[in-house]
Design a protein around this motif. Sequence first.
Motif, mmCIF file in Angstrom:
data_model
loop_
_atom_site.group_PDB
_atom_site.id
_atom_site.type_symbol
_atom_site.label_atom_id
_atom_site.label_comp_id
_atom_site.label_asym_id
_atom_site.label_seq_id
_atom_site.Cartn_x
_atom_site.Cartn_y
_atom_site.Cartn_z
ATOM 1 N N THR A 80 -16.707 48.026 -17.909
ATOM 2 C CA THR A 80 -17.834 47.886 -16.985
ATOM 3 C C THR A 80 -17.372 47.408 -15.618
ATOM 4 O O THR A 80 -17.752 47.970 -14.578
ATOM 5 C CB THR A 80 -18.877 46.910 -17.557
ATOM 6 N N THR A 149 -24.007 41.583 -17.518
ATOM 7 C CA THR A 149 -24.386 42.102 -18.837
ATOM 8 C C THR A 149 -25.604 41.368 -19.395
ATOM 9 O O THR A 149 -26.553 41.992 -19.883
ATOM 10 C CB THR A 149 -23.215 41.982 -19.817
ATOM 11 N N THR A 229 -26.647 48.636 -24.741
ATOM 12 C CA THR A 229 -25.622 48.720 -25.789
ATOM 13 C C THR A 229 -24.918 50.078 -25.792
ATOM 14 O O THR A 229 -23.919 50.247 -26.485
ATOM 15 C CB THR A 229 -26.242 48.485 -27.182
ATOM 16 N N ARG A 234 -19.728 48.716 -23.614
ATOM 17 C CA ARG A 234 -20.673 47.844 -24.321
ATOM 18 C C ARG A 234 -20.781 48.295 -25.779
ATOM 19 O O ARG A 234 -20.326 49.385 -26.147
ATOM 20 C CB ARG A 234 -22.045 47.903 -23.665
ATOM 21 N N VAL A 257 -26.284 42.688 -27.604
ATOM 22 C CA VAL A 257 -25.313 43.508 -26.882
ATOM 23 C C VAL A 257 -23.932 42.869 -27.008
ATOM 24 O O VAL A 257 -23.799 41.645 -27.047
ATOM 25 C CB VAL A 257 -25.730 43.666 -25.402
ATOM 26 N N ALA A 259 -19.507 43.499 -25.838
ATOM 27 C CA ALA A 259 -18.709 44.045 -24.742
ATOM 28 C C ALA A 259 -17.264 44.254 -25.155
ATOM 29 O O ALA A 259 -16.743 43.587 -26.050
ATOM 30 C CB ALA A 259 -18.770 43.118 -23.530
#
Length: 333
Positions: A80, A149, A229, A234, A257, A259
């Motif tokens: 991300t 996030t 998600t 993720r 969620v 990561a």
Amino acid sequence: MKIWKVAAIAAGLAIPAQAEEIKMATIAPGTSAYLTMTTMATIVNQAGEHNISVDATGAATKHQVQLAQGQLDLAMTSPTIFWLMQNGKAMYQKLEEAPELSENLRLITWFPFGGYHAVTYADSGIESLADLSGKKVFLGPPGGGAFNTAKQWVQAQTGMVNGEDYDVFKGSWSSAFQAFQDRQFDVYFIGGVAPFPQIEQLAATSEIRLLGPTQAQWEAQSEDQQKPTAIRGRSLEIITPGTYGEGVVNSEAVYTVGAVVGVNTRVDMDADVIYQITKAYWEGVEEMRATTPWLADITLEYAIRDGGMRLHPGAQRYYEEIGLTIPEGSMAN
């Protein structure tokens, strides 16, 4: 101190005078990333060829800029964060050279950051993420990837916007953990592979609740609610009842969620040096697995998954040497 000679502290070993100095940055103690990366440094330092010094302050997003500029040799990254840097988005939107700097970055390994635990005290009156309205919440250090996030997760689940519908507690990982214990704010977000030590510590002294949809609630949700998600980098994580014992009052699994994070380096780092670091790390991990249960989640297959960043040639050499098939999106160039 901001710099730790990890092997000397963790293992009591002297660092050979001829060892090459490598500068690594990670996020603060109390996170799964800190644990994994300091373990990596300890293993590599024990091998003797390189001396990794770990700076565990600041945000990973800033570290990526410092790494690309040559101020660091290794740092924590994520798919991300890398995508945001490549595209000049979010915390990088005011840094015009962010896309160009991202071209200097290469991967050594990915590893799981774990699921985001949204924690409140059982007597707080907060029973779901929908109850965050008007509350004070720690999402992670401002400007960091975890903050981004967590705020996306809350907004997708509830429609609430940070700073408008609920207040944000600003602090570092370590200061926020202490402040939550002192009840200076209402909900504490922390990512980690369950069972995560900080949550175990909280559950050992207080009754706490984890916030997030149950299985039935998750399955009834819209695609937009579940979207965080499904983003590259993720994952969907499930924290099952009993993971933290009786101190956690949830009777059903909590969906949340998760990561992907990793360790990366600069494209101009010597291929032999990165090969040696990668080889020493993975050989050390294999030796430690039997006595270090959390390493079960640190796997070679996870390490080379396609996260949008290409491997450093030195790291790829090791992975190919042991017979791994590198995904096209991870191939060095």
